[in-house]
Motif scaffolding. Structure first.
Motif, short mmCIF file in Angstrom:
data_model
loop_
_atom_site.label_atom_id
_atom_site.label_comp_id
_atom_site.label_asym_id
_atom_site.label_seq_id
_atom_site.Cartn_x
_atom_site.Cartn_y
_atom_site.Cartn_z
N LEU A 173 0.83 -0.92 0.20
CA LEU A 173 -0.03 0.26 0.05
C LEU A 173 0.62 0.98 -0.03
CD1 LEU A 173 -2.82 -1.13 2.12
CD2 LEU A 173 -2.86 0.07 -0.54
N HIS A 174 2.02 1.55 0.72
CA HIS A 174 2.65 2.94 0.75
C HIS A 174 3.60 2.56 -0.15
CE1 HIS A 174 2.73 3.82 4.55
NE2 HIS A 174 3.22 2.82 5.02
N VAL A 175 3.68 1.76 -1.32
CA VAL A 175 4.36 1.73 -2.83
C VAL A 175 3.33 2.51 -3.43
CG1 VAL A 175 5.01 0.40 -5.04
CG2 VAL A 175 6.03 -0.04 -2.58
N ILE A 176 1.46 1.82 -3.80
CA ILE A 176 0.83 1.84 -4.22
C ILE A 176 0.65 3.58 -3.71
CG2 ILE A 176 -1.90 2.33 -4.99
CD1 ILE A 176 -1.33 -0.99 -4.31
N GLN A 177 0.74 3.74 -2.61
CA GLN A 177 0.30 5.61 -2.75
C GLN A 177 1.49 6.21 -3.39
OE1 GLN A 177 -1.95 7.19 -0.48
NE2 GLN A 177 -0.59 8.32 0.74
N HIS A 178 3.14 5.89 -3.16
CA HIS A 178 4.24 6.84 -3.55
C HIS A 178 3.88 6.85 -4.48
CE1 HIS A 178 7.91 7.22 -5.09
NE2 HIS A 178 8.36 7.99 -3.67
N VAL A 204 -7.43 -0.44 -7.22
CA VAL A 204 -8.24 -2.19 -6.52
C VAL A 204 -6.71 -2.21 -6.26
CG1 VAL A 204 -9.71 -3.14 -6.12
CG2 VAL A 204 -10.64 -1.93 -7.96
N LEU A 205 -6.92 -2.88 -5.38
CA LEU A 205 -5.59 -3.47 -4.83
C LEU A 205 -6.45 -4.94 -4.06
CD1 LEU A 205 -3.01 -4.21 -4.04
CD2 LEU A 205 -3.27 -4.69 -1.35
N ALA A 206 -6.22 -6.24 -5.35
CA ALA A 206 -6.57 -7.41 -5.50
C ALA A 206 -5.23 -8.42 -4.38
CB ALA A 206 -6.98 -7.93 -6.19
N MET A 207 -5.38 -9.17 -3.93
CA MET A 207 -4.92 -10.45 -3.00
C MET A 207 -4.72 -11.05 -3.87
SD MET A 207 -5.44 -9.32 0.13
CE MET A 207 -4.97 -7.04 -0.88
N TYR A 208 -4.61 -11.32 -4.63
CA TYR A 208 -3.94 -12.50 -5.55
C TYR A 208 -4.11 -12.06 -7.13
CZ TYR A 208 -9.08 -15.40 -4.58
OH TYR A 208 -10.02 -15.85 -5.04
N HIS A 209 -3.77 -12.60 -8.02
CA HIS A 209 -3.30 -12.50 -9.70
C HIS A 209 -4.99 -12.84 -10.13
CE1 HIS A 209 -3.00 -13.39 -13.64
NE2 HIS A 209 -1.65 -13.09 -13.73
N ASP A 229 -3.51 12.42 -3.80
CA ASP A 229 -4.68 11.19 -2.48
C ASP A 229 -5.54 10.17 -3.07
OD1 ASP A 229 -5.52 11.05 0.49
OD2 ASP A 229 -7.14 12.21 0.13
N PRO A 230 -4.51 9.58 -3.93
CA PRO A 230 -5.10 8.35 -4.23
C PRO A 230 -5.94 7.62 -3.26
CG PRO A 230 -2.88 7.96 -3.98
CD PRO A 230 -3.23 9.29 -3.14
N ARG A 231 -6.54 7.19 -3.53
CA ARG A 231 -8.80 6.92 -3.24
C ARG A 231 -8.30 4.59 -3.99
NH1 ARG A 231 -13.11 9.35 -5.59
NH2 ARG A 231 -11.53 8.60 -7.69
N ILE A 232 -8.20 4.33 -2.79
CA ILE A 232 -7.39 2.68 -2.69
C ILE A 232 -8.09 1.85 -2.58
CG2 ILE A 232 -5.90 1.21 -2.44
CD1 ILE A 232 -3.30 3.16 -2.22
N LEU A 233 -9.28 0.59 -3.27
CA LEU A 233 -10.58 -0.18 -2.83
C LEU A 233 -9.08 -1.40 -2.60
CD1 LEU A 233 -13.33 0.69 -4.26
CD2 LEU A 233 -12.58 1.78 -2.22
N VAL A 234 -9.13 -2.37 -1.67
CA VAL A 234 -8.97 -3.31 -0.93
C VAL A 234 -10.31 -4.17 -0.74
CG1 VAL A 234 -7.76 -4.26 0.03
CG2 VAL A 234 -7.23 -1.84 0.27
N ALA A 235 -9.38 -5.69 -1.74
CA ALA A 235 -10.39 -7.18 -1.65
C ALA A 235 -9.45 -7.66 -1.31
CB ALA A 235 -10.32 -7.65 -3.50
N GLY A 236 -11.46 -8.08 -0.10
CA GLY A 236 -10.77 -9.09 0.70
C GLY A 236 -10.17 -10.28 0.43
N LEU A 237 -9.28 -11.16 0.96
CA LEU A 237 -8.80 -12.82 0.50
C LEU A 237 -9.80 -13.71 0.22
CD1 LEU A 237 -6.64 -14.34 -0.01
CD2 LEU A 237 -6.52 -14.60 2.25
N ASN A 238 -10.80 -13.81 1.25
CA ASN A 238 -11.47 -14.71 1.04
C ASN A 238 -13.23 -13.71 0.26
OD1 ASN A 238 -9.99 -17.39 2.64
ND2 ASN A 238 -10.85 -14.77 4.40
#
Length: 333
Positions: free
Chosen positions: A182-187, A258-263, A197-206
């Motif tokens: 997340l810090h890499v994405i922000q930077h 969007v940050l997904a947990m896996y490919h 001020d990037p807005r990041i949505l995070v996907a759950g793993l399950n």
């Protein structure tokens, strides 16, 4: 970072469509240099019936060439190339292209690099351990944490993990990894995409983001504490969201990434929306690197049917990222 607008194009697997696509660049007259075996390019142009004049790369002459001309930094293959026929003897050549482009970006010779597809299997068959561009460049550039992100169809989808078997994904999602990603994405969104001020949505793993712990506790035990802490520090990041409802217009209108947990959690959606026009971006590197969203397409090599859309998008994105980087740090101009 570079003090030039010149982009380096690494042509990738010589038996694939990379050379075909690069020859199409002669129509566009951009400020770029193609890294390839010049003789191989000439032979591929003849096979495709293209009249392209190839010019030896001169660092002192970097202005755009007129249509029908292409600037080439010659890197020799080990053996002659036949379109569509893989040869492990040429695998070191493929990596030499990447290394030369990377070194040019480090020195300021190039503003960024655009990579065309490689064939992971044939590189490994040559006895060279290789899992992908992202991991290779991270190792060579001594970068602890990089993030793979694909862009296209109005989406930007980053991945917490990349080329891992699904069985290993849950163990790989640790608090430290999530925070670093997340810090890499922000930077990089601030410095290379011009988003303050990037807005990041995070996907759950399950499924259903764990359903309150009934479908897995990774969200509760690992993800939520990290996301809460980063939010308290000012990062605009969501709680873990169910992936099956995350990619809806209402949700996506509220985010920059969007940050997904896996490919295969995030990329099927993006590729459905943009295949053939998508761009692969490596975040976190000290250089700018973009890539196409497709493979070597050996069956199309030399046929004249290869589509250049993704490559052109990757070139444009690398150029835009370089401009934003120079605006963020005027010393790069």
């Amino acid at each position: 970072m570079a003090q030039t607008a010149l982009l380096a194009i690494a042509t990738g697997e010589p038996a694939g469509i990379g050379p075909d696509l690069c020859l199409q660049l002669a129509k566009h007259g951009q400020a770029l240099v193609v890294l390839a075996d010049k003789n191989m390019l000439q032979q591929r142009a003849a096979l495709l019936g293209l009249n392209v004049q190839l010019h030896d790369y001169d660092p002192e002459q970097i202005s755009p060439l007129p249509p029908g001309h292409l600037r080439v930094l010659h890197v020799p293959t080990a053996q002659p190339v036949q379109a569509g026929q893989l040869n492990p003897a040429n695998s070191p050549y493929v990596l030499n292209l990447l290394i030369r482009a990377m070194q040019g970006c480090q020195s300021g010779e190039f503003a960024g690099m655009v990579t065309l597809p490689v064939h992971k299997g044939i590189i490994n068959d040559a006895g060279i351990p290789f899992t992908g561009h992202t991991e290779f460049l991270a190792e060579k550039l001594h970068t602890e944490q990089v993030v793979m992100m694909l862009v296209g169809g109005g989406l930007r989808v980053a991945l917490a993990t990349t080329h891992l078997p699904v069985r290993q994904v849950a163990d790989a999602i640790t608090p430290a990894l999530l925070e670093k990603v997340l810090h890499v994405i922000q930077h990089d969104f601030m410095t290379r995409f011009g988003i303050a001020d990037p807005r990041i949505l995070v996907a759950g793993l399950n499924p259903h983001a764990g359903e309150g712990g009934y479908l897995g506790r990774e969200e509760i035990d690992i993800m939520i504490p990290v996301l809460d802490r980063l939010r308290a520090q000012g990062m605009n990041v969501s709680a873990p969201l169910p992936a099956d409802t995350l990619f809806t217009p209402q949700r996506l209108a509220q985010c920059d990434c969007v940050l997904a947990m896996y490919h295969d959690q995030g990329l099927p959606v993006l590729k459905y929306a943009s295949f053939g026009q998508g761009v692969n971006v490596t975040l976190g590197l000290p250089i700018i690197r973009t890539s196409v969203d497709h493979g070597t397409a050996l069956e199309l090599a030399g046929s004249g049917r290869a589509e250049a859309g993704s490559m052109l998008e990757a070139i444009q994105m690398a150029a835009n990222m370089a401009q934003h980087a120079r605006r963020f740090d005027p010393n790069l101009s």
